[in-house]
Design a protein around this motif. Structure first.
Motif, PDB file in Angstrom:
ATOM      1  N   THR A   1       0.840  -1.195   0.000  1.00  0.00           N
ATOM      2  CA  THR A   1       0.000   0.000   0.000  1.00  0.00           C
ATOM      3  C   THR A   1       0.878   1.250   0.000  1.00  0.00           C
ATOM      4  O   THR A   1       2.034   1.217   0.439  1.00  0.00           O
ATOM      5  N   GLU A   2       0.308   2.341  -0.485  1.00  0.00           N
ATOM      6  CA  GLU A   2       1.024   3.616  -0.498  1.00  0.00           C
ATOM      7  C   GLU A   2       0.689   4.450   0.726  1.00  0.00           C
ATOM      8  O   GLU A   2       1.311   5.499   0.945  1.00  0.00           O
ATOM      9  N   TYR A   3      -0.304   4.014   1.492  1.00  0.00           N
ATOM     10  CA  TYR A   3      -0.684   4.751   2.704  1.00  0.00           C
ATOM     11  C   TYR A   3      -1.277   3.783   3.717  1.00  0.00           C
ATOM     12  O   TYR A   3      -1.697   2.683   3.378  1.00  0.00           O
ATOM     13  N   LEU A   4      -1.299   4.208   4.965  1.00  0.00           N
ATOM     14  CA  LEU A   4      -1.938   3.451   6.034  1.00  0.00           C
ATOM     15  C   LEU A   4      -3.166   4.211   6.511  1.00  0.00           C
ATOM     16  O   LEU A   4      -3.156   5.437   6.601  1.00  0.00           O
ATOM     17  N   ASP A   5      -4.200   3.470   6.832  1.00  0.00           N
ATOM     18  CA  ASP A   5      -5.379   4.102   7.417  1.00  0.00           C
ATOM     19  C   ASP A   5      -5.115   4.480   8.866  1.00  0.00           C
ATOM     20  O   ASP A   5      -5.704   5.440   9.372  1.00  0.00           O
ATOM     21  N   SER A   6      -4.225   3.741   9.515  1.00  0.00           N
ATOM     22  CA  SER A   6      -3.911   4.025  10.912  1.00  0.00           C
ATOM     23  C   SER A   6      -2.536   3.470  11.259  1.00  0.00           C
ATOM     24  O   SER A   6      -2.206   2.345  10.890  1.00  0.00           O
ATOM     25  N   LEU A   7      -1.746   4.299  11.937  1.00  0.00           N
ATOM     26  CA  LEU A   7      -0.458   3.863  12.468  1.00  0.00           C
ATOM     27  C   LEU A   7      -0.495   4.062  13.980  1.00  0.00           C
ATOM     28  O   LEU A   7      -0.751   5.166  14.466  1.00  0.00           O
TER      29      LEU A   7
END
Length: 316
Positions: free
Chosen positions: A139-145
């Motif tokens: 993925t190019e982004y995370l919904d939550s870190l």
């Protein structure tokens, strides 16, 4: 006895078949927009089975997936392979999923399997961990870190937190949170000192922490998702009582799914389910569907408090 067993098997098969028919209709974005609580699929301790189990969970209807950049307890790359394979098979897009992972500070890592340079400062380690997670999860982004645990001091914790805030600024992460934070003063300090507030608190839900009564109240008042883990295991005795079994049966639920219904009915708790059983996956998704559909499991606050008392919770 044979007739009863056949009936139970038929019901379980119906749940699985129903979920498989409608699995491609679920979207994490739609669930969030709905504003009602949901379940998250937890992936700890699944090791080499991670890819297959995550795929099974997605096929059952799970769209929210939690993992961690901590090879000691998680196979993050396997989680990435699992959701991606299932998405391709079901024709789902990245936006249909909510992918959450954790940055695990060095004390929580196996020193032989660290996903970043152990000699680098923590502010650099979190950057390296994020890049590794993005690659592992396809993925190019995370919904939550989520920070897997706070550091020993507020100052050390905030140094890393401020780096996590830049990830949100850059669009690499949509929201940030913290886990295993049972010290109310620590969490309050993070909330007060942060520019981007924590939107997730993921904690073990058990009596030893007084069920996070004060922290949960804060989460409720400040629009923070309280994610509970070890939810069923830590409360096994209460779930096995005759009273709980009978109450669950009145809603056509197992004690385990009744527990999930109870927590989701509080309005701000999003429990993790880490089941490896396909039937239980289907049952979990089915109760989440019922919550999402607006079904009311507890008519009054007294009904909720009855279950809370059975669990030993001081308050809702």
């Amino acid at each position: 006895a044979v007739v009863f067993l056949n009936s139970m098997l038929t019901r379980q098969e119906e749940i699985i078949t129903s979920n498989l028919r409608t699995a491609d209709a679920y979207s994490a974005a739609g669930v969030i927009e709905n504003g009602k609580p949901f379940l998250v699929y937890g992936t700890a301790w699944k090791e080499q089975r991670s890819a297959q189990l995550v795929s099974d969970a997605v096929h059952a209807g799970f769209r929210f997936i939690d993992t961690a950049a901590q090879p000691k307890h998680y196979n993050e790359a396997g989680v990435g392979d699992g959701w991606k394979a299932a998405a391709d098979e079901l024709g789902l897009k990245r936006g249909d999923f909510f992918l959450q992972t954790k940055f695990s500070p060095l004390p929580g890592q196996d020193k032989h399997r660290v996903p970043y340079d152990p000699d680098a400062p923590p502010t650099e380690q979190v950057k390296q961990s994020l890049e590794s997670s993005l690659k592992n999860l396809h993925t190019e982004y995370l919904d939550s870190l989520v920070m897997h645990s706070p550091y020993d001091t507020v100052e050390e914790t905030m140094e890393v937190w401020r780096v996590m805030e830049t990830f949100v600024d850059e669009g690499k992460v949509k929201r940030i949170g913290i886990s295993n934070c049972y010290d109310t003063q620590m969490f309050f300090a993070i909330y007060q000192q942060s520019r981007i507030k924590p939107s997730v608190l993921q904690n073990r839900f058990y009596a030893q922490s007084n069920f996070d009564t004060e922290l949960r109240a804060f989460c409720k008042d400040n629009n923070v998702w309280y994610q509970s883990f070890w939810t069923l295991t830590a409360n096994r005795n209460a779930l096995n009582t005759r009273e709980m079994i009978d109450l669950a049966a009145t809603k056509n639920l197992t004690p385990q799914t009744y527990m999930f219904a109870f927590l989701m009915s509080l309005g701000y708790v999003t429990p993790l389910s880490g089941t490896t059983n396909k039937i239980h996956m289907a049952e979990d998704v089915a109760v989440m569907e019922r919550v999402q559909g607006g079904e009311v499991f507890f008519e009054t606050e007294d009904d909720l408090r009855r279950v809370a008392q059975m669990l030993g919770m001081p308050d809702l």
